[in-house]
Design a protein around this motif. Structure first.
Motif, short mmCIF file in Angstrom:
data_model
loop_
_atom_site.label_atom_id
_atom_site.label_comp_id
_atom_site.label_asym_id
_atom_site.label_seq_id
_atom_site.Cartn_x
_atom_site.Cartn_y
_atom_site.Cartn_z
N TYR A 3 31.44 23.03 84.28
CA TYR A 3 30.45 22.39 85.15
C TYR A 3 29.14 22.30 84.38
O TYR A 3 28.30 23.18 84.48
N TRP A 5 26.96 19.20 84.13
CA TRP A 5 26.56 17.82 84.31
C TRP A 5 25.59 17.70 85.48
O TRP A 5 25.42 18.62 86.26
N LYS A 6 25.06 16.49 85.63
CA LYS A 6 24.27 16.14 86.80
C LYS A 6 25.10 15.17 87.64
O LYS A 6 25.78 14.30 87.08
N TYR A 7 25.01 15.34 88.95
CA TYR A 7 25.76 14.50 89.88
C TYR A 7 24.82 13.97 90.95
O TYR A 7 23.98 14.71 91.47
N GLU A 40 22.65 19.60 89.81
CA GLU A 40 22.82 19.93 88.40
C GLU A 40 23.46 21.31 88.33
O GLU A 40 22.94 22.27 88.90
N LEU A 103 35.04 20.48 91.50
CA LEU A 103 35.05 19.38 90.54
C LEU A 103 36.45 18.79 90.63
O LEU A 103 37.41 19.34 90.10
N ASP A 107 34.41 13.20 86.88
CA ASP A 107 33.24 12.47 87.37
C ASP A 107 32.87 12.74 88.83
O ASP A 107 31.88 12.20 89.31
N THR A 108 33.64 13.55 89.54
CA THR A 108 33.44 13.71 90.98
C THR A 108 33.27 15.17 91.38
O THR A 108 34.11 16.01 91.07
N LEU A 109 32.18 15.44 92.10
CA LEU A 109 31.88 16.77 92.62
C LEU A 109 31.89 16.66 94.15
O LEU A 109 31.21 15.81 94.72
N SER A 124 29.66 13.54 95.28
CA SER A 124 28.68 13.11 94.27
C SER A 124 29.41 12.66 93.02
O SER A 124 30.49 13.15 92.70
N LYS A 125 28.79 11.72 92.30
CA LYS A 125 29.36 11.19 91.06
C LYS A 125 28.48 11.58 89.89
O LYS A 125 27.25 11.63 90.01
N ARG A 126 29.12 11.80 88.76
CA ARG A 126 28.39 12.18 87.54
C ARG A 126 27.43 11.08 87.13
O ARG A 126 27.75 9.90 87.16
#
Length: 127
Positions: A3, A5-7, A40, A103, A107-109, A124-126
């Motif tokens: 984990y 990334w920003k989403y 984030e 996750l 690309d998807t949280l 949320s998407k990256r």
């Protein structure tokens, strides 16, 4: 999958009803309902730092998997909890609410908050 990334939130389901159920003020609900929050998540081994920015409100929690720590809830209350990890899923219980962050792919949280009779889901998407 780490984990790190920003989403940005794309959709959320049942936000207002859930926030009312957990005792959020009308002011907080109105301020937050139309913002596309940014999450984030930074992972270093078993240590995580999670920052959620919604408009001008910033919520930051740091924790180590399996260790009790003080976490801030959506309503700003600070409670002690233990975050557990199973695969790509983080789970914590705070004040009768189960918080799950998953996750689902690179690309998807998906965040799901549940308590008896009601739940809230944010996807949320990256960035």
């Amino acid at each position: 999958m780490p984990y790190n990334w920003k989403y940005q939130m794309e959709t959320h389901e049942n936000f207002e009803s859930f926030m009312e159920a957990i005792g959020a003020s009308d002011e907080l609900i109105q301020e937050s309902k139309d913002f596309k929050s940014i999450s984030e998540i930074e992972e270093t081994g078993d240590h995580f730092k999670v920052t959620v920015t919604t408009g001008t409100k910033i919520l930051t929690n740091s924790f180590t998997i399996g260790q009790e720590t003080e976490l801030e809830t959506l309503t700003g209350e600070k409670v002690n909890s233990v975050v557990m990890r199973e695969g790509n899923k983080l789970t914590a219980f705070m004040n009768g609410t189960e918080y799950v962050t998953e996750l689902t792919d690179a690309d998807t949280l998906v965040n799901t908050l549940s308590m008896p009779g009601i739940s809230y889901k944010r996807t949320s998407k990256r960035m």
